[in-house]
Design a protein around this motif. Structure first.
Motif, PDB file in Angstrom:
ATOM      1  N   SER A  21     -11.434 -56.424 -62.679  1.00 13.74           N
ATOM      2  CA  SER A  21     -12.174 -55.331 -62.076  1.00 13.74           C
ATOM      3  C   SER A  21     -13.432 -55.059 -62.878  1.00 13.74           C
ATOM      4  N   PRO A  22     -14.583 -54.854 -62.208  1.00 10.69           N
ATOM      5  CA  PRO A  22     -15.815 -54.546 -62.935  1.00 10.69           C
ATOM      6  C   PRO A  22     -15.639 -53.393 -63.897  1.00 10.69           C
ATOM      7  N   ALA A  23     -14.692 -52.496 -63.569  1.00 10.94           N
ATOM      8  CA  ALA A  23     -14.507 -51.324 -64.421  1.00 10.94           C
ATOM      9  C   ALA A  23     -13.950 -51.677 -65.781  1.00 10.94           C
ATOM     10  N   LEU A  24     -13.315 -52.866 -65.910  1.00 14.91           N
ATOM     11  CA  LEU A  24     -12.753 -53.228 -67.189  1.00 14.91           C
ATOM     12  C   LEU A  24     -13.823 -53.651 -68.177  1.00 14.91           C
ATOM     13  N   SER A  25     -14.899 -54.266 -67.669  1.00 17.20           N
ATOM     14  CA  SER A  25     -15.978 -54.671 -68.560  1.00 17.20           C
ATOM     15  C   SER A  25     -17.063 -53.602 -68.650  1.00 17.20           C
ATOM     16  N   ASN A  26     -17.212 -52.819 -67.577  1.00 19.80           N
ATOM     17  CA  ASN A  26     -18.183 -51.719 -67.574  1.00 19.80           C
ATOM     18  C   ASN A  26     -17.483 -50.463 -67.076  1.00 19.80           C
ATOM     19  N   PRO A  27     -16.698 -49.841 -67.922  1.00 22.32           N
ATOM     20  CA  PRO A  27     -15.872 -48.701 -67.492  1.00 22.32           C
ATOM     21  C   PRO A  27     -16.702 -47.581 -66.885  1.00 22.32           C
ATOM     22  N   ARG A  28     -16.266 -47.085 -65.726  1.00 23.52           N
ATOM     23  CA  ARG A  28     -16.947 -45.936 -65.144  1.00 23.52           C
ATOM     24  C   ARG A  28     -16.190 -44.685 -65.564  1.00 23.52           C
ATOM     25  N   PRO A 175       3.981 -62.360 -67.222  1.00 25.95           N
ATOM     26  CA  PRO A 175       2.748 -62.551 -67.985  1.00 25.95           C
ATOM     27  C   PRO A 175       1.501 -62.294 -67.153  1.00 25.95           C
ATOM     28  N   TYR A 176       1.580 -62.526 -65.840  1.00 22.47           N
ATOM     29  CA  TYR A 176       0.403 -62.396 -64.986  1.00 22.47           C
ATOM     30  C   TYR A 176      -0.169 -60.978 -64.986  1.00 22.47           C
ATOM     31  N   VAL A 177       0.717 -59.967 -64.964  1.00 24.01           N
ATOM     32  CA  VAL A 177       0.239 -58.588 -64.853  1.00 24.01           C
ATOM     33  C   VAL A 177      -0.399 -58.070 -66.141  1.00 24.01           C
ATOM     34  N   LYS A 178      -0.213 -58.782 -67.241  1.00 21.87           N
ATOM     35  CA  LYS A 178      -0.741 -58.306 -68.517  1.00 21.87           C
ATOM     36  C   LYS A 178      -2.265 -58.221 -68.510  1.00 21.87           C
ATOM     37  N   GLN A 179      -2.936 -59.074 -67.735  1.00 19.54           N
ATOM     38  CA  GLN A 179      -4.390 -59.022 -67.658  1.00 19.54           C
ATOM     39  C   GLN A 179      -4.882 -57.738 -66.997  1.00 19.54           C
ATOM     40  N   PHE A 180      -3.964 -57.037 -66.320  1.00 20.45           N
ATOM     41  CA  PHE A 180      -4.288 -55.763 -65.687  1.00 20.45           C
ATOM     42  C   PHE A 180      -3.780 -54.593 -66.521  1.00 20.45           C
ATOM     43  N   ARG A 181      -3.468 -54.859 -67.802  1.00 16.46           N
ATOM     44  CA  ARG A 181      -3.015 -53.857 -68.763  1.00 16.46           C
ATOM     45  C   ARG A 181      -1.634 -53.303 -68.438  1.00 16.46           C
ATOM     46  N   TYR A 232       1.502 -59.608 -56.049  1.00 12.63           N
ATOM     47  CA  TYR A 232       0.458 -60.604 -56.271  1.00 12.63           C
ATOM     48  C   TYR A 232      -0.741 -60.363 -55.362  1.00 12.63           C
ATOM     49  N   ASP A 233      -0.481 -60.088 -54.080  1.00 18.25           N
ATOM     50  CA  ASP A 233      -1.576 -59.832 -53.136  1.00 18.25           C
ATOM     51  C   ASP A 233      -2.388 -58.615 -53.546  1.00 18.25           C
ATOM     52  N   HIS A 234      -1.708 -57.569 -53.978  1.00 18.72           N
ATOM     53  CA  HIS A 234      -2.387 -56.331 -54.347  1.00 18.72           C
ATOM     54  C   HIS A 234      -3.290 -56.542 -55.568  1.00 18.72           C
ATOM     55  N   LEU A 235      -2.793 -57.267 -56.536  1.00 18.40           N
ATOM     56  CA  LEU A 235      -3.574 -57.494 -57.750  1.00 18.40           C
ATOM     57  C   LEU A 235      -4.749 -58.430 -57.493  1.00 18.40           C
ATOM     58  N   THR A 236      -4.543 -59.475 -56.733  1.00 24.37           N
ATOM     59  CA  THR A 236      -5.625 -60.422 -56.494  1.00 24.37           C
ATOM     60  C   THR A 236      -6.678 -59.879 -55.533  1.00 24.37           C
ATOM     61  N   SER A 237      -6.330 -58.844 -54.775  1.00 27.51           N
ATOM     62  CA  SER A 237      -7.296 -58.245 -53.848  1.00 27.51           C
ATOM     63  C   SER A 237      -8.339 -57.398 -54.566  1.00 27.51           C
ATOM     64  N   GLY A 238      -8.061 -57.042 -55.827  1.00 22.42           N
ATOM     65  CA  GLY A 238      -8.973 -56.183 -56.578  1.00 22.42           C
ATOM     66  C   GLY A 238      -8.765 -54.707 -56.309  1.00 22.42           C
ATOM     67  N   ALA A 239      -7.670 -54.368 -55.613  1.00 20.61           N
ATOM     68  CA  ALA A 239      -7.427 -52.965 -55.252  1.00 20.61           C
ATOM     69  C   ALA A 239      -6.904 -52.133 -56.416  1.00 20.61           C
TER      70      ALA A 239
END
Length: 256
Positions: A21-28, A175-181, A232-239
């Motif tokens: 998510s853009p917010a992870l690199s540029n937190p709003r 392990p996959y969800v770890k990238q989403f904290r 998986y669908d929810h995470l890959t959708s960027g939602a």
């Protein structure tokens, strides 16, 4: 972990990691309405210091999720071909297994149910009745067929006790969800974090070798496989935006 288990894990398909998510690199800016257990915090400058985690108490308070898909019980040879055809035509498959629980020391049962789900239909293969069909084994070993599960090592370990199998094309959600904290590992907690609903676990310790599986057992088993796809669908959708989750908290304050 013995050597056979180690080589199984090496066959797991590498996840195609979606862009963060853009917010992870540029937190709003995030208000305290979104933040869980972070008092008076107006923004997050370093997401690496935070995790997303739901406690047992919070999970128990969530409304129960309902399964709305179709369920197909595959308990005879005649039912295998239609199930395999449907799974071959699916672009993604949710995966899980069930084993009869043991309540005596030293007693151990074999895997009795294999759940393979599309987005609309779940096929419950009664391994204790029909074994592992060659056509199904081929799907599990097809590196080009995307399959999603959770805690795959446990499922593969149990399957390897009775079948020769080289699983490929799998993504393990732990392990996959770890990238989403997301710090939690269980399917029910990950589902609760993403959808604010609770997957009922009331049937987990029932007899999966029973002559007839109850509707509650079938629904429970089907939902576990389908929910892997939904996550998986929810995470890959960027939602999902970790910094907006109400379960976000400082890493050092992770709840049990």
């Amino acid at each position: 972990m013995d050597k056979s288990d180690f080589f199984v894990i090496l066959h797991l398909k590498q996840a195609k990691t979606p862009p963060l998510s853009p917010a992870l690199s540029n937190p709003r800016p995030a208000t305290t309405d979104f933040l869980h257990n972070i008092p008076s915090m107006q923004s997050i400058s370093d997401m690496s210091q935070y995790i997303v985690s739901i406690s047992k108490a919070e999970l128990a308070l969530l409304p129960a999720a309902e399964y709305h898909g179709r369920i197909h019980l595959v308990d005879s040879v005649e039912k295998i071909a239609p199930a395999v055809e449907a799974l071959r035509n699916a672009d993604i498959i949710g995966f899980d297994t069930e084993t009869r629980p043991s309540f005596k020391k030293g007693q151990c049962f074999q895997v009795s149910l294999l759940q393979l789900s599309t987005r609309t239909d779940c096929y419950l293969f009664r391994l204790n009745m029909i074994g592992l069909p060659a056509e199904v084994k081929a799907i599990l070993e097809d590196e080009n067929k995307l399959k999603i599960g959770v805690s795959l090592h446990d499922d593969f370990h149990n399957l390897h006790r009775i079948y020769t199998l080289e699983p490929k094309g799998f993504i393990d959600l732990q392990p996959y969800v770890k990238q989403f904290r997301i710090a939690d590992n269980s399917l029910s907690r990950i589902y609760g974090i993403l959808f604010d609903h609770r997957i009922s676990k009331g049937q987990r310790l029932t007899n999966w070798e029973a002559k007839t599986l109850t509707l509650s057992q079938q629904t429970y088993a089907a939902f576990d496989a389908l929910s892997c796809i939904q996550i998986y669908d929810h995470l890959t959708s960027g939602a999902f935006h970790p910094e907006e989750s109400k379960y976000l908290q400082p890493a050092l304050s992770q709840q049990s």
